[in-house]
Scaffold this motif. Structure first.
Motif, PDB file in Angstrom:
ATOM      1  N   PHE A  15      -6.954  31.653 -15.635  1.00  0.00           N
ATOM      2  CA  PHE A  15      -6.932  30.300 -15.852  1.00  0.00           C
ATOM      3  C   PHE A  15      -5.585  29.921 -15.324  1.00  0.00           C
ATOM      4  CE2 PHE A  15     -10.739  31.820 -18.095  1.00  0.00           C
ATOM      5  CZ  PHE A  15     -11.652  30.580 -17.742  1.00  0.00           C
ATOM      6  N   VAL A  16      -5.325  28.751 -14.542  1.00  0.00           N
ATOM      7  CA  VAL A  16      -3.930  28.306 -14.281  1.00  0.00           C
ATOM      8  C   VAL A  16      -3.891  26.929 -14.589  1.00  0.00           C
ATOM      9  CG1 VAL A  16      -2.269  28.155 -12.406  1.00  0.00           C
ATOM     10  CG2 VAL A  16      -3.927  30.065 -12.471  1.00  0.00           C
ATOM     11  N   HIS A  17      -2.717  26.333 -15.045  1.00  0.00           N
ATOM     12  CA  HIS A  17      -2.547  24.916 -15.658  1.00  0.00           C
ATOM     13  C   HIS A  17      -1.626  24.421 -14.260  1.00  0.00           C
ATOM     14  CE1 HIS A  17      -0.347  21.490 -17.371  1.00  0.00           C
ATOM     15  NE2 HIS A  17      -1.453  21.292 -17.838  1.00  0.00           N
ATOM     16  N   ASP A  18      -2.450  23.113 -13.625  1.00  0.00           N
ATOM     17  CA  ASP A  18      -1.820  22.412 -12.627  1.00  0.00           C
ATOM     18  C   ASP A  18      -1.487  21.084 -13.219  1.00  0.00           C
ATOM     19  OD1 ASP A  18      -1.102  20.910 -10.346  1.00  0.00           O
ATOM     20  OD2 ASP A  18      -3.123  21.244  -9.469  1.00  0.00           O
ATOM     21  N   PRO A  19      -0.238  20.781 -13.251  1.00  0.00           N
ATOM     22  CA  PRO A  19       0.177  19.548 -14.282  1.00  0.00           C
ATOM     23  C   PRO A  19      -0.582  18.217 -13.411  1.00  0.00           C
ATOM     24  CG  PRO A  19       2.110  20.979 -13.449  1.00  0.00           C
ATOM     25  CD  PRO A  19       1.185  21.627 -12.752  1.00  0.00           C
ATOM     26  N   ALA A  20      -0.857  18.319 -12.224  1.00  0.00           N
ATOM     27  CA  ALA A  20      -1.562  17.084 -11.377  1.00  0.00           C
ATOM     28  C   ALA A  20      -3.269  17.057 -12.176  1.00  0.00           C
ATOM     29  CB  ALA A  20      -1.281  17.031 -10.122  1.00  0.00           C
ATOM     30  N   ALA A  21      -3.789  18.112 -12.505  1.00  0.00           N
ATOM     31  CA  ALA A  21      -5.278  18.338 -12.620  1.00  0.00           C
ATOM     32  C   ALA A  21      -5.489  18.682 -14.064  1.00  0.00           C
ATOM     33  CB  ALA A  21      -5.866  18.897 -11.584  1.00  0.00           C
ATOM     34  N   GLY A  22      -4.919  19.660 -14.397  1.00  0.00           N
ATOM     35  CA  GLY A  22      -5.151  20.335 -15.675  1.00  0.00           C
ATOM     36  C   GLY A  22      -5.442  21.743 -15.676  1.00  0.00           C
TER      37      GLY A  22
END
Length: 649
Positions: free
Chosen positions: A7-14
């Protein structure tokens, strides 16, 4: 944790889910959020078995429940809590994910992990943190209890002059007298805690659990050392046991005894640098643990898992990290972060540093490429070319990875891989290109975890396979001076490779640093790779400590030692009394000599004493009884009158 998803956090998506089972290049990276509305998430972690995810973001009027629990399978939100502090440790699962513990003010609430129905509460005044073991394994010869029990620790900071308190509890029967559990919607009182420890010098506690979840190490520390001995504060290490050997129905707590060889501060304090359990619960007997203690160069040691006594010394060096392979055989003692990045690879079963199989490049003196096994060299320390930030054993315990990552280090980012014997894997054989990460593009580097077994809830442990032997027909074993020359040749080749790659060569600086390190750690060899005799009272090599052998034949009994101490104390008292008498006599003699140098002063004093003698005579004639001092003074009358006549005044 099971190695199936990331699980990776993308600041633009979540929060985005990546399937690790998919074939390489088979699917495009996910660009839509798996957890809806998580673009502002700042913290995220999975539950012990990976069934749930918990996230934290800043609280706001539109999001009062900012601590949220999600299903890792469907991405649906399961439960929400309010948490102002930026931490995920207020919500923890048991190792089998059957219960959830949530810390609130002065209490810890217990929920069913599937329905989140209340199952009980732990009452703990001023509680600031708690800890649950994330895994639990039992040897094959141990029968698990019929009723599920879960151990945990709580820490309450000291307030208003009261000491801080660490408690070891057990659900459902030993959670404290003010706590309760719910059975069929009826509150059932609980018994007292298994063990507790109160102390004034503790601001926070770091708890590390045994792989069997029946013991834990509690490292209590303060940010500021009141004695002024350490910039990093003070620390104390305690061993909590769920079951005491003398009283199996109650637990116990022990302050871990540190080796006598640990370097102390000027006030005799031994700082604790690191502590770590052997992570394999399947090993025979008691699970041991390791400690790095003392001022730099610090001493690494292994300890008994029930008594806490040191059993083996791994040597003294500039080390602040201890990593143990998952099967518990190989141990790495490293100096990471602010230290130089030195690593020592140990075989715990043999109690020795592991010989290193290397390929020596051609030397400047015409030497050809050779395959050698470096054994019994003066220093088998492996030095990383860059400062180490990340470090981890592979799940099978055959390789060890170190990484330099951002934002801790914003230059020379990259990943290096070592075999279990400390030999470095050549970068040309790695499945990644470190040039893509430089200077500051690498954030983390970790092994994919081992998969979970399907039949139970324990972690999977790879078998402890024997060391991979080097072919004797190809590798030549080197010892002593030949081994040292091979290491020097290898270091020179590394420096030349770095220079050819366009990097600034730091070989002269490193050589000087290595010489200085060896001078500072000159006594490390005396305490490296030795077993500690049970019940010893002194450091290695002293008469009170005979490591690896029997006690001396002339060793005295406790009664004889006590009599010798009493005799020495008596002789010392007699000498002090004689010295006081001699000093007093010398002072009197000095006064007499000083008076004789001044006749007028001496005459005045004699007349004064003669007047006192006349008064004593008058008392005697009146019938008064004289004491010993007065009789002695009367005896000096004739001598004093003679001296006065000689003065002629």
């Amino acid at each position: 944790p099971g190695g199936k998803r990331a699980f990776v956090h993308d600041p633009a998506a979540g929060v985005v889910r990546c399937d690790l089972d998919a074939p390489a290049g088979g699917t495009a990276p996910a660009t839509t959020a798996f957890l809806p509305g998580t673009a502002a998430v700042q913290l995220c972690r999975p539950s012990p078995r990976g069934t749930y995810l918990v996230t934290w973001e800043r609280p706001s009027p539109s999001l009062p429940e900012n601590l949220r629990v999600w299903s890792a399978e469907t991405g649906a939100m399961v439960k929400g809590f309010s948490c102002k502090k930026a931490t995920l440790r207020t919500l923890q699962w048991t190792h089998d994910e059957s219960l959830v513990f949530h810390m609130v003010t002065n209490e810890i609430h217990i929920y069913d992990a599937r329905t989140f129905d209340r199952r009980g509460r732990v009452r703990c005044q001023s509680v600031t943190s708690f800890s649950l073991p994330e895994r639990k394994g039992l040897p094959s010869n141990v029968i698990p209890p019929k009723e599920a029990r879960y151990t945990l620790t709580t820490f309450a900071a000291g307030v208003k002059g009261k000491p801080a308190r660490i408690d070891m509890l057990r659900y459902p029967d030993r959670m404290g007298r003010e706590s309760s559990t719910t059975v069929d919607k009826v509150n059932v009182p609980s018994g007292p805690s298994l063990a507790c420890k109160t102390l004034f010098n503790a601001e926070e506690v770091n708890v590390k659990w045994s792989p069997r979840a029946d013991a834990c190490l509690a490292l209590a520390s303060t940010a500021v050392d009141a004695t002024g001995e350490s910039y990093y504060g003070s620390s104390h290490l305690f061993l909590f046991l769920e079951s005491d050997r003398k009283n199996p129905t109650a637990g116990s707590v022990i302050q871990v005894p540190l080796p006598a060889e640990s370097t102390k501060t000027e006030k005799g304090i031994v700082p604790i640098v690191e502590c770590q359990w052997i992570p394999n619960p399947m090993i025979t007997g008691v699970v041991p643990f390791g400690v790095i203690s003392g001022r730099m160069p610090a001493l690494a040691s292994l300890h008994h898992g029930q008594t806490g006594e040191p059993t083996f010394l791994l040597g003294r060096a500039h080390r602040n990290t201890m990593d143990v392979s998952p099967h518990g055989r190989f141990v790495v003692c490293g100096g990471y972060g602010n230290l130089a990045g030195g690593m020592d690879f140990w075989d715990r079963n043999k109690g020795k540093k592991i010989p290193r199989h290397v390929v020596l490049p051609p030397g400047g003196g015409g030497e050809a490429t050779s395959y050698v096994t470096i054994k019994d060299a003066s220093d088998l320390t492996v030095t990383s070319s860059n400062p180490v930030v990340g470090h981890q054993w592979s799940p099978d315990g055959r390789t060890y990875v170190v990484s330099t990552t951002s934002p801790r280090m914003n230059v020379d980012n990259g990943v290096a891989l070592y075999r279990y014997d400390g030999s470095k894997v050549d970068e040309s054989r790695l499945p990644w290109d470190n040039d893509k990460y430089r200077p500051d593009r690498l954030l983390a580097a970790e092994f994919v975890p081992a998969p979970f077994p399907e039949d139970d809830g324990a972690y999977y442990y790879y078998d402890d396979r024997p060391q991979s032997p080097a072919p004797r027909s190809r590798y030549t074993e080197l010892k002593g001076k030949d081994a040292d020359d091979a290491l020097a040749r290898l270091q020179a080749a590394d420096a030349a490779a770095a220079k050819a790659g366009g990097k600034a060569s730091s070989a002269p600086a490193k050589a000087l640093a290595e010489r200085m390190r060896r001078e500072r750690e000159g006594g490390a060899a005396a305490v490296s790779g030795v077993k500690v005799q049970a019940g010893r009272k002194g450091p290695v090599g002293s008469s009170a400590s005979v490591v690896g052998g029997s006690a001396p034949a002339n060793q005295k009994s406790k009664s004889a030692i006590r009599r010798d101490k009493q005799k020495l104390a008596k002789e010392k008292a007699e000498k002090e009394a004689e010295e006081a008498e001699r000093r007093k006599a010398e002072e009197e003699k000095a006064k007499i000599e000083a008076n004789r140098t001044d006749p007028a002063k001496r005459s005045k004093k004699i007349k004064k004493v003669l007047k006192q003698i006349d008064e004593i005579k008058a008392k005697r004639d009146g019938g008064a009884e004289l004491n010993e001092d007065q009789v002695a003074k009367l005896a000096t009358e004739e001598e004093l009158r003679k001296e006065l006549a000689e003065l002629g005044l």
